[in-house]
Design a protein around this motif. Structure first.
Motif, PDB file in Angstrom:
ATOM      1  N   GLU A 108       0.818  -1.209   0.000  1.00 19.06           N
ATOM      2  CA  GLU A 108       0.000   0.000   0.000  1.00 19.06           C
ATOM      3  C   GLU A 108       0.855   1.264   0.000  1.00 19.06           C
ATOM      4  OE1 GLU A 108      -3.336   0.347  -0.336  1.00 19.06           O
ATOM      5  OE2 GLU A 108      -3.292  -1.813  -0.735  1.00 19.06           O
ATOM      6  N   LEU A 109       1.930   1.257   0.792  1.00 15.10           N
ATOM      7  CA  LEU A 109       2.787   2.446   0.863  1.00 15.10           C
ATOM      8  C   LEU A 109       3.464   2.754  -0.469  1.00 15.10           C
ATOM      9  CD1 LEU A 109       4.495   1.935   4.348  1.00 15.10           C
ATOM     10  CD2 LEU A 109       2.877   3.744   3.743  1.00 15.10           C
ATOM     11  N   MET A 110       3.773   1.710  -1.232  1.00 17.22           N
ATOM     12  CA  MET A 110       4.460   1.907  -2.513  1.00 17.22           C
ATOM     13  C   MET A 110       3.498   2.257  -3.647  1.00 17.22           C
ATOM     14  SD  MET A 110       7.711   1.674  -2.039  1.00 17.22           S
ATOM     15  CE  MET A 110       7.521   2.395  -0.393  1.00 17.22           C
ATOM     16  N   LYS A 111       2.201   2.091  -3.407  1.00 18.13           N
ATOM     17  CA  LYS A 111       1.204   2.427  -4.433  1.00 18.13           C
ATOM     18  C   LYS A 111       1.032   3.942  -4.540  1.00 18.13           C
ATOM     19  CE  LYS A 111      -2.076  -1.463  -4.180  1.00 18.13           C
ATOM     20  NZ  LYS A 111      -3.452  -1.792  -3.737  1.00 18.13           N
ATOM     21  N   ASP A 112       0.902   4.425  -5.755  1.00 22.59           N
ATOM     22  CA  ASP A 112       0.485   5.814  -5.994  1.00 22.59           C
ATOM     23  C   ASP A 112       1.284   6.838  -5.195  1.00 22.59           C
ATOM     24  OD1 ASP A 112      -1.556   4.761  -7.641  1.00 22.59           O
ATOM     25  OD2 ASP A 112      -2.866   4.497  -5.900  1.00 22.59           O
ATOM     26  N   ASN A 113       2.549   6.529  -4.909  1.00 25.35           N
ATOM     27  CA  ASN A 113       3.444   7.473  -4.225  1.00 25.35           C
ATOM     28  C   ASN A 113       3.021   7.789  -2.788  1.00 25.35           C
ATOM     29  OD1 ASN A 113       5.924   8.629  -5.130  1.00 25.35           O
ATOM     30  ND2 ASN A 113       5.069  10.664  -4.810  1.00 25.35           N
ATOM     31  N   LEU A 114       2.184   6.932  -2.181  1.00 19.72           N
ATOM     32  CA  LEU A 114       1.662   7.213  -0.847  1.00 19.72           C
ATOM     33  C   LEU A 114       2.782   7.429   0.170  1.00 19.72           C
ATOM     34  CD1 LEU A 114      -0.746   7.451   1.091  1.00 19.72           C
ATOM     35  CD2 LEU A 114      -0.620   4.963   1.428  1.00 19.72           C
ATOM     36  N   TYR A 115       3.803   6.601   0.119  1.00 20.56           N
ATOM     37  CA  TYR A 115       4.907   6.689   1.077  1.00 20.56           C
ATOM     38  C   TYR A 115       5.511   8.090   1.105  1.00 20.56           C
ATOM     39  CZ  TYR A 115       9.321   5.462   3.420  1.00 20.56           C
ATOM     40  OH  TYR A 115      10.390   5.408   4.290  1.00 20.56           O
ATOM     41  N   PHE A 116       5.736   8.648  -0.060  1.00 17.96           N
ATOM     42  CA  PHE A 116       6.375   9.959  -0.145  1.00 17.96           C
ATOM     43  C   PHE A 116       5.382  11.090   0.103  1.00 17.96           C
ATOM     44  CE2 PHE A 116       9.046   7.062  -2.585  1.00 17.96           C
ATOM     45  CZ  PHE A 116      10.256   7.252  -1.923  1.00 17.96           C
ATOM     46  N   ASP A 117       4.136  10.880  -0.250  1.00 19.25           N
ATOM     47  CA  ASP A 117       3.119  11.897   0.035  1.00 19.25           C
ATOM     48  C   ASP A 117       2.946  12.083   1.544  1.00 19.25           C
ATOM     49  OD1 ASP A 117       2.695  12.273  -2.654  1.00 19.25           O
ATOM     50  OD2 ASP A 117       0.887  11.026  -2.755  1.00 19.25           O
ATOM     51  N   LEU A 118       2.945  10.975   2.278  1.00 17.07           N
ATOM     52  CA  LEU A 118       2.787  11.051   3.733  1.00 17.07           C
ATOM     53  C   LEU A 118       3.976  11.772   4.366  1.00 17.07           C
ATOM     54  CD1 LEU A 118       1.434   7.469   4.611  1.00 17.07           C
ATOM     55  CD2 LEU A 118       0.151   9.572   4.184  1.00 17.07           C
ATOM     56  N   ALA A 119       5.177  11.447   3.912  1.00 16.39           N
ATOM     57  CA  ALA A 119       6.376  12.086   4.455  1.00 16.39           C
ATOM     58  C   ALA A 119       6.398  13.576   4.134  1.00 16.39           C
ATOM     59  CB  ALA A 119       7.621  11.413   3.888  1.00 16.39           C
ATOM     60  N   GLN A 120       5.993  13.914   2.925  1.00 16.52           N
ATOM     61  CA  GLN A 120       5.984  15.325   2.521  1.00 16.52           C
ATOM     62  C   GLN A 120       4.999  16.124   3.371  1.00 16.52           C
ATOM     63  OE1 GLN A 120       4.712  16.300  -1.575  1.00 16.52           O
ATOM     64  NE2 GLN A 120       6.537  17.583  -1.682  1.00 16.52           N
ATOM     65  N   HIS A 121       3.849  15.526   3.659  1.00 16.71           N
ATOM     66  CA  HIS A 121       2.864  16.206   4.515  1.00 16.71           C
ATOM     67  C   HIS A 121       3.463  16.491   5.895  1.00 16.71           C
ATOM     68  CE1 HIS A 121      -0.872  17.167   6.623  1.00 16.71           C
ATOM     69  NE2 HIS A 121      -0.471  16.312   7.559  1.00 16.71           N
ATOM     70  N   ALA A 122       4.131  15.495   6.464  1.00 14.81           N
ATOM     71  CA  ALA A 122       4.746  15.676   7.781  1.00 14.81           C
ATOM     72  C   ALA A 122       5.779  16.802   7.743  1.00 14.81           C
ATOM     73  CB  ALA A 122       5.399  14.371   8.234  1.00 14.81           C
TER      74      ALA A 122
END
Length: 342
Positions: free
Chosen positions: A247-261
């Motif tokens: 799930e984290l690797m789908k649709d750039n989620l991993y990096f989107d979450l980090a960028q939000h933080a």
């Protein structure tokens, strides 16, 4: 109600992960990481680093990842080089030393290691065979001080390590935050190309648990799985890790979450800068270290949780504020409001 800026794993996991865990809960799968979700997650990671020859291993936590990697690749007489604030030195209960490997520390102002920092250690350990052999350089991105490596810095360090037959290992517990910092010019692909081993931290970036160890050096891949099993880290229900990283690797989620933080932390940083606040280190990630009066810290403590990182004198201390993938505007705005009022 207190808002917490103590760490980036106070909550559970991102809703997409919780939904996927529930959705696939009753689907029977092979054990020990041979399930279809783990295989898919590993394939996605290899795709993102653009290296099909790398090997990916999923484990549950950061200390576990550090312990397994270091104890697996070092011979009994070899040791680790780390910056003095390094996690393996200060926050892992001597886990590395317990495996029989000494850690040699380097004092650095920003938590990063340069090639020139390592030279004195190599020169000081030339009395063969009477001293331990420096063999692995341990770095973090982002570091324990929230700072990051730029591409040129990592390139120079990687070249030095290769020239001196040292392994380069990057602790990536907050790698997402490091790579998405607004000043970063590093990419995940470059990290994979410049390190022997690194890991993608999930625990601090939206997962319930989990770190993905990526071994890029083929010499270090052989028999690594035996070490995971021997250290009790091979989950029978490996799907728990596989689904999360899928799930984290789908649709750039991993990096989107980090960028939000990161962005939430930068809002607080900007507000503090406007008040003339000085920081212990200049960071662009989800960790910031403002230096505040002890009186103000006491006032803030009534509504917020955070760590007093370093007492500077009887009047001032540096605190550590950490934002996460789930840090909302209410917490950030309330903190800024109290700063402006005081």
């Amino acid at each position: 109600m207190k808002f917490s800026f103590k760490n980036d794993y106070s909550e559970g996991c991102h809703p997409n992960i919780l939904q996927a865990l529930s959705q696939h809960n009753l689907v029977q799968q092979a054990g020990y990481g041979e399930d279809e979700y783990s295989l898919k997650a590993k394939a996605l990671i290899k795709e993102k680093i653009n290296n099909p020859d790398s090997e990916v291993f999923l484990v549950s936590g950061g200390t576990q990842a550090n312990l397994i990697v270091i104890s697996a690749i070092l011979k009994p007489y070899q040791c680790v080089i780390s910056a003095a604030p390094g996690h393996i030195l200060n926050n892992e209960t001597g886990a590395i030393e317990a495996t029989g490997h000494k850690i040699l520390s380097i004092e650095t102002a920003d938590g990063k290691i340069k090639a020139s920092d390592i030279v004195p250690i190599l020169e000081g350990h030339s009395n063969v065979p009477h001293q331990v052999m420096p063999k692995l350089v341990y770095i973090s991105n982002s570091t324990e001080l929230g700072t990051i490596y730029q591409a040129k810095e990592l390139e120079e360090l990687s070249a030095f390590c290769k020239e001196n037959k040292l392994y380069l290992f990057m602790d990536g517990a907050r790698l997402g935050h490091g790579l998405t910092a607004e000043i970063s010019d590093l990419t995940l692909e470059k990290v994979a190309a410049l390190t022997d081993i690194f890991y993608l931290g999930g625990t601090k970036n939206g997962a319930l648990i989990g770190e993905a160890i990526v071994i890029n050096n083929p010499v270090l891949q052989e028999d690594f799985a035996f070490n995971i099993k021997q250290k009790g880290a091979l989950l029978a229900k490996g799907r728990l890790l596989g689904i999360q990283f899928m799930e984290l690797m789908k649709d750039n989620l991993y990096f989107d979450l980090a960028q939000h933080a990161n962005q939430q932390a930068m809002k607080i940083k900007k507000a503090l800068q406007e008040k003339g606040t000085v920081f212990l280190s200049d960071t662009y990630t989800n960790q910031i270290f403002p230096i505040l009066s002890n009186d103000l810290i006491e006032v803030l403590s009534e509504n917020f949780e955070f760590y007093v990182w370093k007492k500077l004198d009887e009047n001032f201390s540096a605190i550590r504020l950490i934002t996460s993938w789930s840090t909302g505007d209410e917490a950030v705005n309330r903190f800024i409001e109290m700063i402006e009022q005081n």
